[in-house]
Design a protein around this motif. Structure first.
Motif, PDB file in Angstrom:
ATOM      1  N   SER A   1       0.775  -1.125  -0.064  1.00 23.18           N
ATOM      2  CA  SER A   1      -0.098  -0.017  -0.001  1.00 23.18           C
ATOM      3  C   SER A   1       0.978   1.173  -0.015  1.00 23.18           C
ATOM      4  N   GLY A   2       2.159   1.083   0.347  1.00 24.72           N
ATOM      5  CA  GLY A   2       3.177   2.225   0.557  1.00 24.72           C
ATOM      6  C   GLY A   2       3.098   3.226   1.690  1.00 24.72           C
ATOM      7  N   THR A   3       2.057   2.839   2.519  1.00 21.10           N
ATOM      8  CA  THR A   3       1.744   3.584   3.579  1.00 21.10           C
ATOM      9  C   THR A   3       2.474   2.973   4.973  1.00 21.10           C
ATOM     10  N   GLY A   4       2.633   3.847   5.812  1.00 24.20           N
ATOM     11  CA  GLY A   4       3.041   3.164   7.210  1.00 24.20           C
ATOM     12  C   GLY A   4       4.511   3.266   7.122  1.00 24.20           C
ATOM     13  N   VAL A   5       5.205   2.842   8.363  1.00 23.51           N
ATOM     14  CA  VAL A   5       6.763   2.943   8.363  1.00 23.51           C
ATOM     15  C   VAL A   5       7.446   1.832   7.547  1.00 23.51           C
ATOM     16  N   THR A   6       6.952   0.637   7.553  1.00 22.94           N
ATOM     17  CA  THR A   6       7.511  -0.381   7.000  1.00 22.94           C
ATOM     18  C   THR A   6       7.169  -0.580   5.395  1.00 22.94           C
ATOM     19  N   GLY A   7       5.970   0.128   4.981  1.00 18.26           N
ATOM     20  CA  GLY A   7       5.370  -0.019   3.842  1.00 18.26           C
ATOM     21  C   GLY A   7       5.689  -1.636   3.297  1.00 18.26           C
ATOM     22  N   GLU A   8       4.887  -2.422   4.311  1.00 17.52           N
ATOM     23  CA  GLU A   8       5.218  -3.878   4.055  1.00 17.52           C
ATOM     24  C   GLU A   8       4.960  -4.421   2.723  1.00 17.52           C
ATOM     25  N   LEU A   9       5.687  -5.258   2.328  1.00 16.70           N
ATOM     26  CA  LEU A   9       5.546  -5.911   0.859  1.00 16.70           C
ATOM     27  C   LEU A   9       4.820  -7.325   1.308  1.00 16.70           C
ATOM     28  N   PHE A  10       3.992  -7.497   0.447  1.00 15.19           N
ATOM     29  CA  PHE A  10       3.112  -8.657   0.433  1.00 15.19           C
ATOM     30  C   PHE A  10       3.505  -9.801  -0.824  1.00 15.19           C
ATOM     31  N   PHE A  11       4.063 -10.661  -0.446  1.00 16.52           N
ATOM     32  CA  PHE A  11       4.467 -11.484  -1.594  1.00 16.52           C
ATOM     33  C   PHE A  11       3.638 -12.507  -2.128  1.00 16.52           C
ATOM     34  N   GLY A  12       3.454 -13.035  -3.451  1.00 17.29           N
ATOM     35  CA  GLY A  12       2.829 -14.148  -3.817  1.00 17.29           C
ATOM     36  C   GLY A  12       3.679 -15.231  -3.696  1.00 17.29           C
ATOM     37  N   GLU A  13       3.218 -16.255  -4.018  1.00 18.69           N
ATOM     38  CA  GLU A  13       3.976 -17.458  -3.949  1.00 18.69           C
ATOM     39  C   GLU A  13       4.752 -18.062  -4.868  1.00 18.69           C
ATOM     40  N   GLY A  14       5.008 -17.012  -6.063  1.00 21.18           N
ATOM     41  CA  GLY A  14       5.898 -17.128  -6.995  1.00 21.18           C
ATOM     42  C   GLY A  14       5.622 -17.974  -8.063  1.00 21.18           C
ATOM     43  N   SER A  15       6.257 -17.717  -9.064  1.00 19.44           N
ATOM     44  CA  SER A  15       6.119 -18.830 -10.423  1.00 19.44           C
ATOM     45  C   SER A  15       7.464 -19.112 -10.719  1.00 19.44           C
ATOM     46  N   ARG A  16       7.670 -20.449 -10.751  1.00 18.36           N
ATOM     47  CA  ARG A  16       8.985 -21.119 -10.864  1.00 18.36           C
ATOM     48  C   ARG A  16       9.266 -21.616 -12.420  1.00 18.36           C
ATOM     49  N   LEU A  17      10.368 -20.776 -12.938  1.00 14.96           N
ATOM     50  CA  LEU A  17      10.511 -21.117 -14.315  1.00 14.96           C
ATOM     51  C   LEU A  17      11.919 -21.958 -14.327  1.00 14.96           C
ATOM     52  N   THR A  18      11.827 -22.898 -15.183  1.00  9.97           N
ATOM     53  CA  THR A  18      13.111 -23.809 -15.592  1.00  9.97           C
ATOM     54  C   THR A  18      13.214 -23.805 -17.129  1.00  9.97           C
TER      55      THR A  18
END
Lengths: 112, 115
Positions: B96-113
């Motif tokens: 959200s870009g707000t607050g002290v941390t501007g916490e990042l929330f991650f998805g589970e990822g896309s694994r590429l080979t």
């Protein structure tokens, strides 16, 4: 020299042990320091954050920052098998939207 | 609250082929990041969007990687042509870009080979 250095381990400890995880950094502009936990095949999730120097405690976890030494630590007390994960330190210059710079991560295994 | 959604979770391609990854951030999050995580390393920022504008793409290999965020919501990351060294997990995060941390929330990822 990388901006953030972190020993990748792996680190294996018995259940109940105290775990110490560390990172060093080179950029004195970093002000916000975070620890993310990443379980296998999952995305990282925020565990702790600290602003500038000092300590912060949350349950079994304590984060420490020593800006004079450019050194941050995460301590885990009474470690549990569920703590087995990769721990990533991360830091940024300013609050809000400035990008996070991550360490390599330390892989921790807590053996029951 | 629904988390960050990514697809596909896994993709195997041969070198020189192309691939696209999709990300749907948490509703209302203006900031979206794509990170590349090579095995045994920490996430490395590829690109950062604020709404549908690019804030930082300094580490994006622009000769083969492209990303867009239409309408300031979903985003796609494309690799064309892929190289062996592109084998990694591609993580999308939103904030959200707000607050002290501007916490990042991650998805589970896309694994590429890349073979």
């Amino acid at each position: 020299q990388k901006e953030v250095e972190q020993d990748p381990g792996p680190l294996s400890v018995p259940e109940g042990a105290i775990v110490s995880l560390n990172c060093t950094y080179s950029n004195s502009a970093f002000q916000y320091f975070m620890w993310y936990r990443q379980y296998s095949r999952k995305g990282p999730e925020l565990l702790m954050y600290t602003y500038s120097s000092g300590n912060k405690e949350d349950g079994r976890f304590t984060a420490q920052v020593d800006k004079s030494s450019k050194y941050i630590s995460l301590f885990i007390r009474d470690s549990q098998p569920s703590d087995s994960a990769t721990y990533l330190c991360a830091m940024r210059r300013n609050s809000g939207n400035t990008p996070l710079v991550f360490g390599k991560g330390t892989r921790l295994s807590v053996i029951a | 609250e629904a988390g960050v959604a990514q697809s596909p979770r896994y993709k195997i391609i041969e070198k020189r082929q192309s691939v696209a990854f999709w990300c749907n951030p948490i509703s209302g999050h203006a900031t979206l990041y794509w990170y590349q995580q090579i095995l045994g390393q920490g996430p490395k920022l590829l690109i950062q969007f604020q709404n549908n504008g690019v804030v930082d793409d300094s580490q994006l290999p622009k000769d083969r990687f492209s990303a867009e965020r239409l309408k300031g919501v979903d985003s796609t990351l494309k690799i064309q042509p892929a190289k062996l060294e592109d084998s990694a997990v591609y993580l999308c995060a939103s904030s959200s870009g707000t607050g002290v941390t501007g916490e990042l929330f991650f998805g589970e990822g896309s694994r590429l080979t890349v073979l």
